[in-house]
Design a protein around this motif. Structure first.
Motif, PDB file in Angstrom:
ATOM      1  N   TYR A   1       0.845  -1.204   0.000  1.00 14.34           N
ATOM      2  CA  TYR A   1       0.000   0.000   0.000  1.00 14.34           C
ATOM      3  C   TYR A   1       0.874   1.246   0.000  1.00 14.34           C
ATOM      4  CZ  TYR A   1      -2.645   3.740   2.325  1.00 14.34           C
ATOM      5  OH  TYR A   1      -3.187   4.951   2.659  1.00 14.34           O
TER       6      TYR A   1
ATOM      7  N   SER B   1     -13.618   6.792  -0.693  1.00 15.71           N
ATOM      8  CA  SER B   1     -12.891   6.169   0.407  1.00 15.71           C
ATOM      9  C   SER B   1     -13.314   4.705   0.458  1.00 15.71           C
ATOM     10  CB  SER B   1     -13.260   6.879   1.718  1.00 15.71           C
ATOM     11  OG  SER B   1     -12.741   6.178   2.813  1.00 15.71           O
ATOM     12  N   SER B   2     -12.345   3.794   0.489  1.00 21.06           N
ATOM     13  CA  SER B   2     -12.702   2.381   0.408  1.00 21.06           C
ATOM     14  C   SER B   2     -11.677   1.520   1.118  1.00 21.06           C
ATOM     15  CB  SER B   2     -12.784   1.960  -1.059  1.00 21.06           C
ATOM     16  OG  SER B   2     -13.064   0.580  -1.165  1.00 21.06           O
ATOM     17  N   SER B   3     -12.135   0.389   1.663  1.00 23.99           N
ATOM     18  CA  SER B   3     -11.173  -0.587   2.161  1.00 23.99           C
ATOM     19  C   SER B   3     -10.951  -1.658   1.106  1.00 23.99           C
ATOM     20  CB  SER B   3     -11.644  -1.193   3.481  1.00 23.99           C
ATOM     21  OG  SER B   3     -12.836  -1.909   3.271  1.00 23.99           O
TER      22      SER B   3
ATOM     23  N   GLU C   1      -9.350  -5.579   1.048  1.00 22.58           N
ATOM     24  CA  GLU C   1      -8.937  -6.629   1.972  1.00 22.58           C
ATOM     25  C   GLU C   1      -8.651  -7.919   1.227  1.00 22.58           C
ATOM     26  OE1 GLU C   1     -11.761  -7.019   5.126  1.00 22.58           O
ATOM     27  OE2 GLU C   1     -10.659  -8.658   6.068  1.00 22.58           O
TER      28      GLU C   1
ATOM     29  N   GLN D   1      -5.184  -5.832   5.072  1.00 20.29           N
ATOM     30  CA  GLN D   1      -6.304  -4.921   4.863  1.00 20.29           C
ATOM     31  C   GLN D   1      -5.785  -3.491   4.770  1.00 20.29           C
ATOM     32  OE1 GLN D   1      -9.530  -4.455   7.777  1.00 20.29           O
ATOM     33  NE2 GLN D   1     -10.263  -2.851   6.384  1.00 20.29           N
TER      34      GLN D   1
ATOM     35  N   THR E   1      -6.868   0.748   3.994  1.00 20.50           N
ATOM     36  CA  THR E   1      -7.905   1.744   3.829  1.00 20.50           C
ATOM     37  C   THR E   1      -7.394   2.776   2.841  1.00 20.50           C
ATOM     38  OG1 THR E   1      -8.672   1.395   6.073  1.00 20.50           O
ATOM     39  CG2 THR E   1      -9.334   3.447   5.020  1.00 20.50           C
TER      40      THR E   1
ATOM     41  N   ARG F   1     -16.469   2.948   2.075  1.00 19.25           N
ATOM     42  CA  ARG F   1     -16.600   3.382   3.476  1.00 19.25           C
ATOM     43  C   ARG F   1     -17.600   4.516   3.633  1.00 19.25           C
ATOM     44  NH1 ARG F   1     -12.111   5.142   6.025  1.00 19.25           N
ATOM     45  NH2 ARG F   1     -12.479   3.988   7.949  1.00 19.25           N
TER      46      ARG F   1
END
Ligand code: GTQ
Length: 347
Positions: free
Chosen positions: A47, A287-289, A291, A296, A298, A318
């Motif tokens: 990330y 905005s999103s997660s 996984e 995981q 964000t 989110r």
């Protein structure tokens, strides 16, 4: 499963004799190259926060002039491959490129294919094969293999974009090289307007470009509209996703990596099944997660992450009031061409 012999099982004079003849016994390494059931990827879930990398990119703007950089890029390197390899996955390279007002990145062309996803700023353009492509946030611009390209900036704020290249693969194949060239003459502008609507293309056939890459710029305003339209009719739980294709052939817009845009409706969760290609997800808006079984993340706007192949991905918007929009790059055209493409059921 058989318990295979190790190198230590072999007498050292025998091993030395093999080495002198450039010979290697297979059995101690067999499981490494043919692991049971599924591959063991070096690609890790990884990330990159835009908020964290942006000041470092701006600092590069102060530390390194364009004459010393040719392309001023910070590479998003997956630690699973080792940072020095500059790989996001086996076939994907990612870089964040900065161009300051008035700067110019000189013309060159190379064997790897590239695309740009514009992240921030106004007034920059890239000229590809004589076509001047304006760069606006969320636009996708192709610079396919062998086409001349250069970047310029007439605006007043820094412009940043995400470069996605198939460089790791092309380099691995020992086919990666670049040629430098003089500034291009601009021969056309705004070709993308001819391909504005997915269902129709310029006709009759003989006035069509007959170029392998007829469309170089995919404006975000059009793609976003199309996603919002598709979201109206797509059943809940099914992906609202559009592929960036060659509008004349209907196939992937480039040969090796595939590109798409995906929208999560407000509050929506979506499971992407485990597939053989690794993928990169970049959040254009919202905005999103994201996984996987191992990690995981964000994602805020302009954040980017990478997920290895053979692992399912769960996305979750989110926000319960706003959509989220992803740009996705993956290795699926390559896997399909090689006959390696797989979608797995639940693992
Ligand atoms: O803008 O042409 O991130 O040639 C890496 C290599 C960008 C570019 C990169 C390149 C470019």
């Amino acid at each position: 499963m058989l318990q295979l012999g190790t190198l230590d099982d072999l007498p050292s004079d025998y091993r030395d004799a093999l080495t002198r003849q450039h010979l290697v016994p297979l059995w101690p390494s067999l499981r490494k190259v043919l692991p049971p059931g599924k591959p063991i990827p070096q690609t890790r879930p990884a990330y990159w926060s835009y908020e964290a990398l942006r000041p470092l990119l701006m600092q590069a703007g102060e530390l390194t002039p364009m004459e010393k950089a040719e392309r001023r890029v910070l590479v998003l390197a997956n630690p699973g491959h080792g940072l020095e390899k500059m790989q996001a996955s086996a076939a994907i390279y990612l870089g964040m490129q900065l161009l300051l007002p008035g700067e110019w990145a000189p013309a060159h062309r190379h064997t790897p294919n590239a695309v740009r996803m514009i992240v921030e700023g106004e007034g920059a353009y890239t000229t590809v094969d004589g076509e001047k492509c304006l760069m606006q946030r969320g636009d996708l611009i192709l610079t396919p293999t062998g086409l001349w390209h250069e970047h310029g900036h007439d605006g007043s704020e820094p412009v940043v974009w995400l470069d996605v290249l198939d460089l790791p693969l092309v380099h691995y194949l020992e086919t990666s090289y670049v040629q430098e060239g003089p500034p291009q003459k601009v021969s056309q502008q705004g070709q993308e307007r001819a391909y504005r609507s997915g269902g129709v293309v310029p006709a009759p056939l003989f006035v069509r470009s007959r170029q392998p890459y007829p469309m170089l710029r995919y404006p975000w305003s059009e793609v976003r509209q199309s996603l919002l339209g598709l979201a109206q009719s797509q059943p809940a739980g099914e992906a609202v996703q559009l592929a960036y294709i060659n509008p004349e052939s209907g196939s992937d817009c480039q040969n090796i990596l595939g590109y798409s845009a995906l929208m999560l409706r407000p509050g929506e969760s979506l499971r992407l099944p485990a597939r053989s290609p690794a993928a990169v997800l970049h959040l254009i808006e919202g905005s999103s997660s994201v996984e996987t079984a191992q990690a995981q993340f964000t994602l805020a706007e302009a954040d980017t992450c990478c997920v290895p192949g053979y692992s399912a991905v769960q996305l979750r918007n989110r926000s319960t009031s706003q959509p989220a929009f992803f740009f996705i790059a993956d290795e699926s055209p390559l896997h399909r061409k090689l006959g390696l493409y797989e979608v797995r059921g639940e693992d």
